[in-house]
Design a protein around this motif. Structure first.
Motif, PDB file in Angstrom:
ATOM      1  N   GLY A   1      41.507  45.854  58.110  1.00 44.24           N
ATOM      2  CA  GLY A   1      42.393  45.674  56.966  1.00 44.24           C
ATOM      3  C   GLY A   1      43.466  46.747  56.878  1.00 44.24           C
ATOM      4  O   GLY A   1      44.220  46.802  55.900  1.00 44.24           O
ATOM      5  N   LEU A   2      43.554  47.619  57.901  1.00 47.25           N
ATOM      6  CA  LEU A   2      44.523  48.715  57.887  1.00 47.25           C
ATOM      7  C   LEU A   2      45.960  48.206  57.777  1.00 47.25           C
ATOM      8  O   LEU A   2      46.760  48.761  57.013  1.00 47.25           O
ATOM      9  CB  LEU A   2      44.374  49.561  59.159  1.00 47.25           C
TER      10      LEU A   2
ATOM     11  N   GLU B   1      47.099  45.404  56.504  1.00 50.26           N
ATOM     12  CA  GLU B   1      47.367  44.898  55.161  1.00 50.26           C
ATOM     13  C   GLU B   1      47.606  46.067  54.194  1.00 50.26           C
ATOM     14  O   GLU B   1      48.492  46.009  53.339  1.00 50.26           O
ATOM     15  CB  GLU B   1      46.187  44.047  54.670  1.00 50.26           C
ATOM     16  N   TYR B   2      46.809  47.121  54.339  1.00 47.93           N
ATOM     17  CA  TYR B   2      46.957  48.310  53.498  1.00 47.93           C
ATOM     18  C   TYR B   2      48.356  48.901  53.655  1.00 47.93           C
ATOM     19  O   TYR B   2      49.051  49.176  52.661  1.00 47.93           O
ATOM     20  CB  TYR B   2      45.893  49.354  53.872  1.00 47.93           C
TER      21      TYR B   2
ATOM     22  N   TRP C   1      51.410  49.090  50.902  1.00 47.02           N
ATOM     23  CA  TRP C   1      51.913  50.427  50.577  1.00 47.02           C
ATOM     24  C   TRP C   1      53.424  50.512  50.804  1.00 47.02           C
ATOM     25  O   TRP C   1      54.159  51.036  49.952  1.00 47.02           O
ATOM     26  CB  TRP C   1      51.195  51.461  51.435  1.00 47.02           C
TER      27      TRP C   1
ATOM     28  N   GLU D   1      46.522  46.224  44.707  1.00 48.51           N
ATOM     29  CA  GLU D   1      45.942  47.542  44.967  1.00 48.51           C
ATOM     30  C   GLU D   1      45.652  47.625  46.469  1.00 48.51           C
ATOM     31  O   GLU D   1      44.761  46.939  46.973  1.00 48.51           O
ATOM     32  CB  GLU D   1      44.661  47.718  44.155  1.00 48.51           C
ATOM     33  N   GLU D   2      46.388  48.458  47.171  1.00 52.42           N
ATOM     34  CA  GLU D   2      46.284  48.490  48.633  1.00 52.42           C
ATOM     35  C   GLU D   2      44.896  48.875  49.130  1.00 52.42           C
ATOM     36  O   GLU D   2      44.458  48.429  50.192  1.00 52.42           O
ATOM     37  CB  GLU D   2      47.344  49.430  49.244  1.00 52.42           C
ATOM     38  N   ARG D   3      44.158  49.681  48.355  1.00 56.17           N
ATOM     39  CA  ARG D   3      42.832  50.102  48.811  1.00 56.17           C
ATOM     40  C   ARG D   3      41.868  48.931  48.938  1.00 56.17           C
ATOM     41  O   ARG D   3      40.928  48.977  49.728  1.00 56.17           O
ATOM     42  CB  ARG D   3      42.265  51.139  47.847  1.00 56.17           C
ATOM     43  N   GLU D   4      42.120  47.907  48.164  1.00 60.52           N
ATOM     44  CA  GLU D   4      41.245  46.732  48.219  1.00 60.52           C
ATOM     45  C   GLU D   4      41.399  45.953  49.524  1.00 60.52           C
ATOM     46  O   GLU D   4      40.571  45.096  49.849  1.00 60.52           O
ATOM     47  CB  GLU D   4      41.533  45.817  47.025  1.00 60.52           C
ATOM     48  N   ALA D   5      42.471  46.232  50.263  1.00 63.58           N
ATOM     49  CA  ALA D   5      42.702  45.519  51.522  1.00 63.58           C
ATOM     50  C   ALA D   5      41.765  45.994  52.626  1.00 63.58           C
ATOM     51  O   ALA D   5      41.537  45.279  53.612  1.00 63.58           O
ATOM     52  CB  ALA D   5      44.157  45.695  51.970  1.00 63.58           C
ATOM     53  N   ILE D   6      41.215  47.195  52.491  1.00 61.08           N
ATOM     54  CA  ILE D   6      40.334  47.743  53.529  1.00 61.08           C
ATOM     55  C   ILE D   6      38.993  47.017  53.496  1.00 61.08           C
ATOM     56  O   ILE D   6      38.281  47.031  52.491  1.00 61.08           O
ATOM     57  CB  ILE D   6      40.119  49.252  53.335  1.00 61.08           C
TER      58      ILE D   6
ATOM     59  N   ARG E   1      35.398  50.296  56.086  1.00 61.72           N
ATOM     60  CA  ARG E   1      35.830  51.699  56.086  1.00 61.72           C
ATOM     61  C   ARG E   1      35.284  52.469  57.293  1.00 61.72           C
ATOM     62  O   ARG E   1      35.979  53.301  57.874  1.00 61.72           O
ATOM     63  CB  ARG E   1      35.403  52.382  54.785  1.00 61.72           C
TER      64      ARG E   1
END
Length: 432
Positions: free
Chosen positions: A78-79, A81-82, A86, A217-222, A225
């Motif tokens: 998902g990087l 997309e993040y 962003w 919210e970009e963090r939700e794309a990950i 982890r």
């Protein structure tokens, strides 16, 4: 020239015409051309597969293979997309701001990585950005390729021809940084301004689409982890390996393959899943193109053209510099700039020796580097990064035609090469 030379020219011109006509897929045209070169005896298996000067450049092939596999793993995290969310949020959904941001990121990254690796990482982000903003991807991808070839001129590792030039001329990483990085920075700004003019009809702000992206919210794309951290750690090691080439003496292809193998071994991703992202038709196209150009080298065609350029200098260092930068720009738009520079490097060395050698003849090498690197922007097959992005675009159903790329590439090449010639004259002749 003998009949083999003329036959090789005929095969190359026919294959090239098929590629630019787009009636035949470029991979089919390149492989057919390569087969024809072998059939007529313009080259043979030893020259095509094993000769470092006229054969397939396996370093390029395996560099692409390794980096494509790494990108294939990173895609699952998902990087991309993040980064896409962003970037759009920082640009507040304004298309030109997004393009400018991507141009600057691509140019800067291409100076640290090689330009092919950079476009492999940036292109997926671009496709997602354009999808979010309902924009056509082709102009953004074209702008990034142009930026990658400009940014790649700045350093020894930025563009494969620079590595060949540095090896032949005994130039260091810092030499490139001092002599070419300032110009590359200026040309990146020039490119951004030109894109504002060339793609002006594209930059329509969609407030509703922008608002939707700003709410994300970009963090939700990950999605994974642990895999993300593993992938980024391996990618960082690969970058260090590229930059530390003068110390480690590992070829970029070896670094990329080691990185790909390490990432697949340490993660839960199966090898077949990682290799699904490899652009096999693009790799086959490169192989065919290398064989065709290698046949032109074997039959003496490229050598004759290069010597004609050298003979036309008339004993003038300034004349030789201008001929190298403009001649290399023209020829690198027709044949891939890697085999071209491999052929031209010994002739440039002879030219430098004829002018007495020493620091004063470094300008000839800078002219060759600028002409070859920037000339690669002229056509869709002028540089490795161009071909890679066209393959990615086609795979994602956003095809870019040969002429769609070339009509913008020719304009950018003409402007950037003219500015480079002025820079060379001013810095190494007028103010020397």
């Amino acid at each position: 020239m003998n009949w083999h030379s003329w036959a090789a020219i005929a095969v190359f011109v026919t294959a090239y015409a098929a590629i630019i006509s787009e009636r035949v897929h470029r991979t089919a045209a390149a492989l057919t051309g390569a087969a024809a070169m072998l059939a007529i005896g313009a080259t043979d298996d030893k020259a095509a597969f094993f000769d470092e000067h006229s054969g397939i450049d396996w370093n390029v092939i395996f560099l692409l293979l390794g980096m494509m596999a790494i990108v294939g793993v990173l895609r699952q995290t998902g990087l991309f997309e993040y980064v896409a969310i962003w970037a759009v949020k920082r640009a507040r959904g304004r298309p030109f701001r997004v393009m400018t941001m991507l141009i600057v990121i691509t140019a800067a990254a291409s100076a640290l990585l090689d330009n092919v690796t950079t476009v492999l990482l940036i292109a997926p982000v671009t496709l997602l950005v354009c999808e979010r903003l309902a924009l056509p991807a082709a102009p953004f991808l074209i702008a990034e390729v142009l930026a990658s070839n400009i940014g790649g001129t700045a350093t020894l590792v930025g563009d494969p021809p620079n590595i060949i030039i540095a090896s032949r001329a005994g130039l260091t990483f810092n030499d490139f940084l001092v002599h070419l990085a300032p110009l590359a920075a200026v040309l990146t700004v020039v490119l951004a301004v030109m894109c504002r003019l060339m793609f002006r009809k594209l930059f329509v702000y969609d407030e509703e689409r922008a608002a939707e992206v700003m709410a994300l919210e970009e963090r939700e794309a990950i999605r994974d982890r642990r895999l993300l951290y593993q992938g980024l750690a391996v990618l960082a090691l690969v970058v260090v390996g590229f930059v530390a080439h003068p110390v480690l003496h590992y070829a970029p292809s070896v670094v990329a393959l080691l990185g790909a193998g390490l990432l697949i071994a340490m993660s839960t991703v199966r090898a077949d899943e990682a290799l699904k992202e490899v652009e096999w038709p693009t790799l086959a196209f490169f192989a065919g193109l290398f064989v065709m150009v290698g046949a032109l080298i074997e039959t003496g065609v490229i050598g004759e053209v290069s010597r004609a350029l050298a003979d036309a200098t008339g004993g003038s260092r300034l004349g030789a510099t201008m001929l190298l930068v403009f001649g290399s720009a023209v020829l690198s738009g027709i044949v891939d700039n890697i085999p071209y520079v491999a052929t031209m490097a010994p002739i440039t060395a002879d030219l430098a020796h004829g002018f007495g050698g020493g620091h004063g003849t470094q300008v000839l090498w800078w002219a060759l580097a600028l002409g070859a690197d920037l000339g690669g922007n002229a056509t869709a097959i002028g540089a490795s990064a161009n071909v890679v992005v066209l393959g990615i675009a086609e795979r994602n159903r956003q095809p870019i035609s040969f002429w769609q790329f070339t009509k913008y590439g020719l304009v950018v090449t003409a402007v950037t090469v003219a500015l480079s010639a002025a820079y060379l004259w001013l810095r190494y002749f007028a103010l020397a």
